[in-house]
Structures are given as C-alpha cells and as structure tokens.
Design a protein around this motif. Structure first.
Motif, PDB file in Angstrom:
ATOM      1  N   VAL A  36      -2.111  -1.383  -3.837  1.00 19.80           N
ATOM      2  CA  VAL A  36      -3.045  -0.307  -3.542  1.00 19.80           C
ATOM      3  C   VAL A  36      -2.249   0.983  -3.440  1.00 19.80           C
ATOM      4  O   VAL A  36      -1.239   1.040  -2.726  1.00 19.80           O
ATOM      5  N   ALA A  37      -2.687   2.022  -4.133  1.00 20.67           N
ATOM      6  CA  ALA A  37      -1.914   3.259  -4.148  1.00 20.67           C
ATOM      7  C   ALA A  37      -2.832   4.471  -4.085  1.00 20.67           C
ATOM      8  O   ALA A  37      -4.053   4.348  -4.083  1.00 20.67           O
ATOM      9  N   LEU A  38      -2.184   5.639  -4.009  1.00 16.51           N
ATOM     10  CA  LEU A  38      -2.896   6.922  -3.977  1.00 16.51           C
ATOM     11  C   LEU A  38      -3.917   6.963  -2.838  1.00 16.51           C
ATOM     12  O   LEU A  38      -5.058   7.392  -3.014  1.00 16.51           O
ATOM     13  N   ILE A  80       0.852  -1.197   0.000  1.00 15.52           N
ATOM     14  CA  ILE A  80       0.000   0.000   0.000  1.00 15.52           C
ATOM     15  C   ILE A  80       0.886   1.244   0.000  1.00 15.52           C
ATOM     16  O   ILE A  80       1.894   1.287   0.712  1.00 15.52           O
ATOM     17  N   ALA A  81       0.497   2.269  -0.762  1.00 13.73           N
ATOM     18  CA  ALA A  81       1.292   3.492  -0.815  1.00 13.73           C
ATOM     19  C   ALA A  81       0.398   4.716  -0.913  1.00 13.73           C
ATOM     20  O   ALA A  81      -0.738   4.637  -1.380  1.00 13.73           O
ATOM     21  N   ILE A  82       0.949   5.838  -0.491  1.00 16.10           N
ATOM     22  CA  ILE A  82       0.192   7.087  -0.592  1.00 16.10           C
ATOM     23  C   ILE A  82       0.371   7.742  -1.951  1.00 16.10           C
ATOM     24  O   ILE A  82      -0.370   8.667  -2.293  1.00 16.10           O
ATOM     25  N   PHE A 121      -8.761   5.578  -2.294  1.00 10.31           N
ATOM     26  CA  PHE A 121      -7.583   4.842  -2.749  1.00 10.31           C
ATOM     27  C   PHE A 121      -7.907   4.184  -4.078  1.00 10.31           C
ATOM     28  O   PHE A 121      -9.061   4.130  -4.506  1.00 10.31           O
ATOM     29  N   GLU A 122      -6.869   3.677  -4.735  1.00 15.59           N
ATOM     30  CA  GLU A 122      -7.034   2.978  -6.002  1.00 15.59           C
ATOM     31  C   GLU A 122      -6.344   1.617  -5.921  1.00 15.59           C
ATOM     32  O   GLU A 122      -5.221   1.514  -5.431  1.00 15.59           O
ATOM     33  N   ILE A 123      -7.033   0.575  -6.403  1.00 13.56           N
ATOM     34  CA  ILE A 123      -6.502  -0.790  -6.403  1.00 13.56           C
ATOM     35  C   ILE A 123      -6.073  -1.128  -7.828  1.00 13.56           C
ATOM     36  O   ILE A 123      -6.868  -1.014  -8.764  1.00 13.56           O
ATOM     37  N   PHE A 124      -4.819  -1.567  -7.997  1.00 12.93           N
ATOM     38  CA  PHE A 124      -4.285  -1.790  -9.333  1.00 12.93           C
ATOM     39  C   PHE A 124      -4.156  -3.265  -9.701  1.00 12.93           C
ATOM     40  O   PHE A 124      -4.218  -3.619 -10.877  1.00 12.93           O
ATOM     41  N   GLN A 164      -9.053  -9.179  -5.302  1.00 12.75           N
ATOM     42  CA  GLN A 164      -9.824 -10.205  -4.589  1.00 12.75           C
ATOM     43  C   GLN A 164      -9.440 -10.304  -3.112  1.00 12.75           C
ATOM     44  O   GLN A 164     -10.211 -10.845  -2.301  1.00 12.75           O
ATOM     45  N   ARG A 165      -8.271  -9.802  -2.747  1.00 14.23           N
ATOM     46  CA  ARG A 165      -7.865  -9.860  -1.330  1.00 14.23           C
ATOM     47  C   ARG A 165      -8.549  -8.796  -0.476  1.00 14.23           C
ATOM     48  O   ARG A 165      -8.442  -8.841   0.745  1.00 14.23           O
ATOM     49  N   ILE A 166      -9.213  -7.850  -1.122  1.00 13.36           N
ATOM     50  CA  ILE A 166      -9.769  -6.719  -0.387  1.00 13.36           C
ATOM     51  C   ILE A 166     -11.284  -6.854  -0.319  1.00 13.36           C
ATOM     52  O   ILE A 166     -11.960  -6.973  -1.338  1.00 13.36           O
ATOM     53  N   THR A 167     -11.810  -6.822   0.899  1.00 15.45           N
ATOM     54  CA  THR A 167     -13.247  -6.958   1.116  1.00 15.45           C
ATOM     55  C   THR A 167     -13.816  -5.646   1.611  1.00 15.45           C
ATOM     56  O   THR A 167     -13.141  -4.893   2.329  1.00 15.45           O
ATOM     57  N   PRO A 168     -15.058  -5.340   1.256  1.00 13.08           N
ATOM     58  CA  PRO A 168     -15.673  -4.122   1.789  1.00 13.08           C
ATOM     59  C   PRO A 168     -15.726  -4.193   3.318  1.00 13.08           C
ATOM     60  O   PRO A 168     -16.002  -5.233   3.909  1.00 13.08           O
TER      61      PRO A 168
END
Length: 275
Positions: free
Chosen positions: A249-251, A228-230, A257-260, A264-268
C-alpha cells in the motif's frame, strides 16, 4: 550508549515572508557506522547515531547473517572521533556460516564477473509471506501512517529523517525507529522488534519513504505481510511484493491511498474514527 548525539544545532540565515533573520536550526547527525563480525569489517553505513544496537541486530537479520537474535553473543560499540564500529560477536554456528559465505564471495580481480554475488544479493528471492493470516481495514492503513508521523521525535526536530514503524491492529503502533537513511530506519525497526520478542507476522510495517525493492525484501525477511508507505513504489518493488505474497500500500495521503498487490488482506472499515 554512544557519545554521538542524533542531532546538533547549527547557525542559519532564513528568509521567511519577505524578511531575513539570523537564527539556529536543529539538524540530524550523520556518521559512519561500521558492522564488524569476529573483528573483521563487513560493511559501513552512513547513519544517525541513535538506536545503534537495534541497527546492528536488524542489519544482521536483513543481510542474512543471522536468523534470530540468539545468534548474536555480544555487541560492543567502539568509537573514535570519526564514527562507530559495531563489534558483533556471533555464536559458533552463525560465525562459521559467515566465514563460508565470505570465502564464496572472494573472487579474482578483473574477471568481469566479480560482481555476480552482489547482483544476486540485490535481486535475491524473498521469503513467501502469502500464508500470513493477517487482515487490516482501511482505517488501519490511515491510522498506522498518522501514528507514525506523530511518533517521529527526530523528524519533528529536524524535518530531515525517515521513519519506520510497526503497527498491530487493535493494539496500535508498538515501535518506531528513525534515521537519515530509509533502509537504516527499517533495519533499526527490525532489530528493535526481534530484540523485544515481537514477530513480523503480527502486524504491518509502515515507512515514510518510497518503496524500493530493498524495503520489500527487509519487510519480508522480518515476516510482515503488509508494507505501507507515504510515497510511491518502484516497478521492481511491486513485482517482488507480488511474488512474495505481500500486500503493498503506497501514496497514503490522509484518507487516500493506493493498493498495488494482494488487496484481499484489506477489508473496508471506518476511517471516520481514526483522527
């Protein structure tokens, strides 16, 4: 310990709100830090003279010189007025492997292909982290970056250093390292983690810099499946993360944030309770 301090205070003249005043400012130090193995210099990095043993271990790991901390027998910092030479003693097997690697890297001068080893190292394959069983929520992403920002002691003093942190869902931020160099900060974090017995698959690496390919390589070598990055990623970083099975994950800006790669690893999950 080192006699070098990570920061120093310098005089300044500042203009604020139309007024000019004299005062002082705290700025980070930057010194040459050499890594020597068996008495032979291997690399010299410009870095912040803090957490330098973590730096030595993390650099050794991410450069492929060691695969675990037990392969380092001793670390001794040798200082003079110009910088720090980290004298690293490897156990026999690791020392032998490094000697073989150095022989393969030696080549004739002016051949036109002498940089081939360096090119291969720059675009090297990274470990596959696609099988790492880790999921995180939207809230974890926001929380990891917020906690990292809060924990950056040197940056609060100087506003001039990068940070790298390791976040474990349900536990929080367990380690943070800082340096004027973004790669250095991540190497220090890697060193701190393996010295403390933590494993990359346990959590998420968060950084305050842009995501270049080297940052993806280092996180994958650590074994982390989420980075993850800013700031923004490069195209090569995205391609490398995709191939490695890493979630990028960035920005990250507040709740946004934005996922590039590998979403699938990220859940709401709840973001409302992060603050």
């Amino acid at each position: 310990m080192t006699r070098f301090t990570p920061t120093t205070t310098v005089p300044e003249t500042a203009r604020r709100n139309g007024l000019v005043r004299s005062g002082t400012r705290t700025v980070p130090e930057e010194v040459p830090i050499a890594f020597s193995y068996g008495g032979t210099s291997h690399a010299v990095m410009m870095g912040t003279p803090a957490d330098i043993e973590d730096f030595a271990v993390g650099f050794s790991l991410t450069e492929g010189i060691i695969t675990n901390v037990d392969q380092i027998a001793a670390i001794e910092p040798i200082e003079d007025e110009r910088g720090i030479d980290m004298q690293i003693t490897l156990v026999d097997d690791a020392a032998d492997a490094l000697r073989v690697r150095r022989r393969h890297m030696a080549g004739p001068v002016g051949c036109g292909l002498c940089g081939i080893e360096s090119i291969e190292q720059a675009v090297r394959e990274v470990p596959d982290v696609s099988k790492v069983a880790l999921t995180i929520s939207y809230g974890d992403i926001v929380k990891a970056v917020a906690l990292l920002s809060d924990a950056q002691v040197l940056n609060h003093e100087t506003r001039a250093v990068h940070g790298a942190g390791f976040y474990i869902p349900a536990e929080g931020l367990i380690a943070v390292r800082e340096d004027v160099g973004r790669h250095n900060a991540l190497d220090k974090l890697c060193g701190a983690l393996i010295r403390s017995g933590h494993r990359g698959p346990e959590g998420v690496v968060a950084v305050t810099s842009r995501l270049s390919v080297e940052m993806v390589q280092k996180a994958a070598i650590l074994g982390s499946s989420v980075l993850i990055a800013i700031s923004a990623p490069t195209a090569l970083a995205i391609r490398t993360a995709e191939e490695a099975g890493m979630t990028l994950v960035a920005l990250v800006r507040g709740d946004d944030f934005e996922i590039f790669t590998h979403p699938q690893r990220i859940t709401p999950g709840s973001i409302a309770d992060v603050a």
